[in-house]
Design a protein around this motif. Structure first.
Motif, PDB file in Angstrom:
ATOM      1  N   GLU A 194      -7.256  -1.759   5.129  1.00  0.00           N
ATOM      2  CA  GLU A 194      -8.613  -1.703   4.630  1.00  0.00           C
ATOM      3  C   GLU A 194      -9.553  -2.629   5.408  1.00  0.00           C
ATOM      4  O   GLU A 194     -10.635  -2.224   5.808  1.00  0.00           O
ATOM      5  CB  GLU A 194      -8.548  -2.134   3.160  1.00  0.00           C
ATOM      6  N   ILE A 230      -7.141   4.939   3.070  1.00  0.00           N
ATOM      7  CA  ILE A 230      -7.272   3.490   2.929  1.00  0.00           C
ATOM      8  C   ILE A 230      -8.257   2.943   3.958  1.00  0.00           C
ATOM      9  O   ILE A 230      -8.981   1.976   3.689  1.00  0.00           O
ATOM     10  CB  ILE A 230      -5.890   2.798   3.019  1.00  0.00           C
ATOM     11  N   LEU A 274       0.817  -1.201   0.000  1.00  0.00           N
ATOM     12  CA  LEU A 274       0.000   0.000   0.000  1.00  0.00           C
ATOM     13  C   LEU A 274       0.855   1.256   0.000  1.00  0.00           C
ATOM     14  O   LEU A 274       0.441   2.304  -0.466  1.00  0.00           O
ATOM     15  CB  LEU A 274      -0.925   0.009   1.215  1.00  0.00           C
ATOM     16  N   ILE A 290      -3.790   8.057  -4.723  1.00  0.00           N
ATOM     17  CA  ILE A 290      -4.315   7.963  -6.088  1.00  0.00           C
ATOM     18  C   ILE A 290      -5.626   7.200  -6.138  1.00  0.00           C
ATOM     19  O   ILE A 290      -6.532   7.528  -6.884  1.00  0.00           O
ATOM     20  CB  ILE A 290      -3.299   7.279  -7.026  1.00  0.00           C
ATOM     21  N   LEU A 291      -5.705   6.174  -5.294  1.00  0.00           N
ATOM     22  CA  LEU A 291      -6.922   5.358  -5.243  1.00  0.00           C
ATOM     23  C   LEU A 291      -8.174   6.191  -5.025  1.00  0.00           C
ATOM     24  O   LEU A 291      -9.232   5.870  -5.563  1.00  0.00           O
ATOM     25  CB  LEU A 291      -6.822   4.384  -4.079  1.00  0.00           C
ATOM     26  N   PHE A 344       0.977   3.540  -2.846  1.00  0.00           N
ATOM     27  CA  PHE A 344      -0.033   4.573  -3.058  1.00  0.00           C
ATOM     28  C   PHE A 344       0.376   5.881  -2.405  1.00  0.00           C
ATOM     29  O   PHE A 344       0.174   6.945  -2.935  1.00  0.00           O
ATOM     30  CB  PHE A 344      -1.376   4.130  -2.476  1.00  0.00           C
TER      31      PHE A 344
END
Lengths: 363, 363
Positions: free
Chosen positions: A250, A276, A100, A305-306, A103
């Motif tokens: 998450e 997240i 992660l 970005i997610l 990200f």
DNA sequence: TGCACTGCAGTAATCGATTACTAAATGCTT
DNA sequence: AAGCATTTAGTAATCGATTACTGCAGTGCA
């Protein structure tokens, strides 16, 4: 391919040099070869290349011509040995860092790559490992193969002390742990949390859940204090069950949200201390048949970005990784080049709400 | 801090060495210092460190002890100069590469970092720029500061030829353009497209749209041939309007999907030649009030990290970046260390469907 | 014409590790 | 105990670029 051999001979080199075409194979050259071809001494070539005085304009031009034509570049290892300067920077990760992190740090990587490259430094990406209280630093550091170190994320005291022993300038970016006497750039997560929470309150929400983490206690202390400040300023009282600090990724955030929803009363908004976590929370909210943002508003921190790809796209407080990177680079380079020696730590303000579609005024 | 000075004196060094504690500041040492402290010649130290014969067991032990205690590491630049080997690998990007590439290559970066590190190579991340037909290679390459180069993605002929002139071993990963006489590892995108399309057909779909790209013509040629093969094998006839090749990113893919939906008949499934196109297509489908996968099934290629976070999570054909990376590293290291000189190109098979929730059997 | 001075070219030492080669010391045999 | 063989220790050259220093040629002035 045969050119390498041929170049060793002064007679042929002169001929070859005249015929040299741009697309030809390019052999390694030394300063002596250049000197031979130009008919001067190596020192003359060195003087010209380093813009020092001591050669006539005529020889300077001749040498420059040949250097340009043959695309000669001095052997960096020779210079490194002589000057005891590597022009390398280590970008240091924890080896077992979660995927992660990509990200979080992809923006940072890009800006750092660009900035250091334009300052003439090479970026060496490398990692630390800790096993059984033993810190395993990469060889580039152990052998002093870098002029500086840039570290991402939480820097544990153990890692800190092992790096310190080498006395290589280093800077820590986005660290949440308390550090002293170290170059460090971090974001103001208390401010970010305060901003996010106020944003929800301004939308009319009074029933707000909190999803934070306990695995990064210092980080949580920051975000919680920001959240608390905003809530208290508006004299809002929240049930303790809405305060969840067991998020770590998450899935654990999903469970936090579940705990909140399973408590009798359902909040109208949820603050998550990281995007997240918000993603996990959103999945849980949807699974419970509730609508975002109609039933529950969600806000995060980071703007990874997610976040622009979630459904609906996540409203969040942007952590300005680019500014952090630029600040860190500046501090590190100054330390390396001894322009300034003052040890400083900088904090980037974080009050920039990115309004997307997971938040809505309470009706 | 004063230890640096002290170490220059043989008498004091011996004393200090005995008292040296692990947490002390660690000065740079040379082989001469070690030799002085041990009371031997530099060559003896070198012999011990390189596991050669020529010293008595007694001196060997004494030297090893001191080396271990003082954590001495030979100056890498000195060795580089002598052996003409840098132990550096350049990871080369196009400078204007889209931020999206981070999604594609984050796995690859991780595996490459790990593999090269364990083989004793440093990874230098760097970039090429092209402006007005001029290729600007980074200094690490121009000055032969790396033993090898690993290149991600499409390698244009111009870049190829400029790199080639330096005669540094290099390997290209995930390149779609035709190359000759070059180490290259790529995925079989025709097979991936064939697999994806067959998967849809097996689910009972006969009305399938195609979203591909024209900006990477060679890539599209591959995916389209795989798609076509599967469709033809099942004697399915599709309207030309369902074949869209103007995707380049998420937004253009959105428009491709729009074109498909605006044509009279709506397909029951869409094949997208990249996950990022699928994400754009999904947004379009939702905006048109259609449900995924109930009304339209969607499948992609790649399995980028994003794909597990979409709503619903995207079914896709995994491109095995890890295998690609490992293969590439193997080829490059063999070339550098001259274990093998055969120029080879490898293709990773791509028939691994990752079943998630955007596809459904046709009722 | 001779002396001092300036400008330029070239020599050699340096950075640190390695290794071929030389020198010294040890052990072994008769 | 002398002579030879073998092991161990130490010296010096090398990689390539830089720079302090030496030396030489040419110019200007008396």
């Amino acid at each position: 391919m045969f050119l390498i051999v041929v170049y060793k001979d002064i007679h042929f080199t002169k001929i070859i040099y005249n015929f040299l075409e741009r697309d030809l194979y390019m052999p390694k050259l030394t300063i002596k070869e250049i000197a031979k071809i130009a008919g001067v001494s190596p020192s003359a070539v060195s003087i010209v290349l380093n813009n020092r005085t001591g050669v006539s304009e005529q020889t300077r031009q001749k040498i420059l011509d040949i250097v340009e034509k043959l695309q000669y570049t001095p052997n960096p290892n020779s210079r490194r040995l002589l000057f005891n300067k590597t022009n390398n920077i280590a970008v240091l990760f924890r080896k077992n860092a979660s995927p992660l992190e990509h990200f979080f740090y992809s923006d940072l990587n890009r800006i750092i790559l660009h900035e250091f490259e334009s300052r003439g430094y090479n970026l060496i990406f490398t990692s630390v490992t800790i096993n059984e209280n033993n810190v395993l630093l990469p060889n580039v550091i152990k052998s002093y193969d870098v002029d500086g170190i840039i570290f991402y994320g939480d820097v544990e005291p153990l890692i800190l002390s092992s790096i310190r022993r080498f006395d290589i300038p280093f800077v820590v970016v986005d660290n949440h742990l308390p550090v002293h006497d170290i170059l460090s750039v971090s974001a103001d997560y208390a401010e970010a949390a305060y901003t996010a929470t106020n944003y929800l309150i301004d939308l009319g929400h009074k029933d707000i859940g909190y999803i934070g983490t306990s695995s990064q206690a210092h980080f949580n202390a920051q975000t919680f204090s920001g959240f608390k400040k905003a809530v208290e300023e508006h004299e809002i009282v929240l049930p303790i069950n809405w305060i969840q600090i067991e998020a770590d990724d998450e899935n654990s955030a999903y469970n936090c949200m579940k705990n909140i929803l399973n408590y009798g009363k359902v909040p109208t908004a949820v603050f998550c201390s990281a995007d997240i976590y918000a993603i996990g929370a959103m999945r849980c909210i949807k699974d419970h048949g509730l609508k975002i943002p109609d039933d529950i508003s969600v806000i995060g921190i980071d703007d990874i970005i997610l976040s622009q790809y979630t459904d609906p796209p996540l409203t969040t407080v942007k952590i300005d990784k680019v500014s952090m990177g630029k600040l860190a680079i500046d501090m590190l380079v100054k330390k390396i080049e001894k322009t300034e020696t003052t040890i400083t730590s900088a904090k980037v303000t974080s009050n920039n709400i990115v309004e997307r579609a997971t938040t809505k005024a309470k009706v």
